[in-house]
Design an enzyme around this catalytic site. Sequence first.
Site, PDB file in Angstrom:
ATOM      1  N   PRO A   1       0.836  -1.211   0.000  1.00 30.26           N
ATOM      2  CA  PRO A   1       0.000   0.000   0.000  1.00 30.26           C
ATOM      3  C   PRO A   1       0.868   1.258   0.000  1.00 30.26           C
ATOM      4  O   PRO A   1       1.836   1.350   0.749  1.00 30.26           O
ATOM      5  CB  PRO A   1      -0.792  -0.102   1.312  1.00 30.26           C
ATOM      6  CG  PRO A   1      -0.575  -1.466   1.832  1.00 30.26           C
ATOM      7  CD  PRO A   1       0.673  -1.999   1.218  1.00 30.26           C
ATOM      8  N   GLU A   2       0.511   2.193  -0.846  1.00 34.62           N
ATOM      9  CA  GLU A   2       1.199   3.482  -0.898  1.00 34.62           C
ATOM     10  C   GLU A   2       0.250   4.541  -0.336  1.00 34.62           C
ATOM     11  O   GLU A   2      -0.855   4.223   0.094  1.00 34.62           O
ATOM     12  CB  GLU A   2       1.597   3.802  -2.343  1.00 34.62           C
ATOM     13  CG  GLU A   2       2.581   2.811  -2.957  1.00 34.62           C
ATOM     14  CD  GLU A   2       3.985   2.963  -2.384  1.00 34.62           C
ATOM     15  OE1 GLU A   2       4.249   3.967  -1.694  1.00 34.62           O
ATOM     16  OE2 GLU A   2       4.803   2.061  -2.614  1.00 34.62           O
TER      17      GLU A   2
END
Length: 283
Positions: A2-3
């Site tokens: 996840p960014e």
Amino acid sequence: MPELPEVETVVRGLRPVLTGKTITAVRVGPKALRFPWPESFADRLTGRRVQALSRRAKSVVIALDDDQVWLAHLGMTGRFVAEAAGGVHQPGAFYDASPRQPGHDHLSLDLSGGGRLIYNDVRRFGYMKLMAAADLEAAFATLGAEPLDPALTPEALYDLCHRKTMAIKPVIMDQRLLVGVGNIYASEALFLARIDPSRSAQSMSLADWRVLLAAIQQVLSQAIAAGGSTLRDYAQIDGQRGGYQAHFQVYDRAGEPCPHCQTPIQKRTQTGRSTFYCATCQT
Ligand SMILES: [Zn+2]
């Protein structure tokens, strides 16, 4: 992994599920995450009312009613799943493409009103922290600016970078300068700004920074806007990819024609990471 846009999507999804709710029961699984669970984690959460949710870099920040803050970091595969009293719903809080893995629920919270929040993490690289709200700023002291913070100016970035001899791409990915610009978003923003990823940071004029900061903000905002729906689709399409990649102009498109000029997109390695760019458009 996840960014920033995925974590922002998780926060937005969790906000209506958690805000104003009291945590009535907490069950912590037997396995540690990346770090051991905070001391007395279940006891310290039980009975607390959730006041607000926000995001700093890639941490979910959950403010409780006793001046404690619960930080959740999703690591590689962490996801929150909310179950409403009337059945399962998924508040955009998925990241990973695979279905929620049985046997990997590590935390379960009962909420006032009958809902339940589960934290599932196959690889257990995520982690939780619990701290006094007053200690939050110190905990994030090494982090750079939030790229979507309206107070962030191109002038500030120019001042920080105009003596740096490193290439611009690793500079904008440096979390001590700017948080949340991961490898995908760095390539995409530099393409949008028409800036060569290998240019030295010190060659960037203030005008270049104006264009680049606007491009970073546009790329992240588009990813967040797409996040709610594409991340849900993401879980249904196939094991690796979802609608998300439809937004990529250059990332992972080596050899394909540039959307502007049809020159084949090139791939290069910078500080160990793949960079995708158009040698004609980006100078
Ligand atoms: Zn081009």
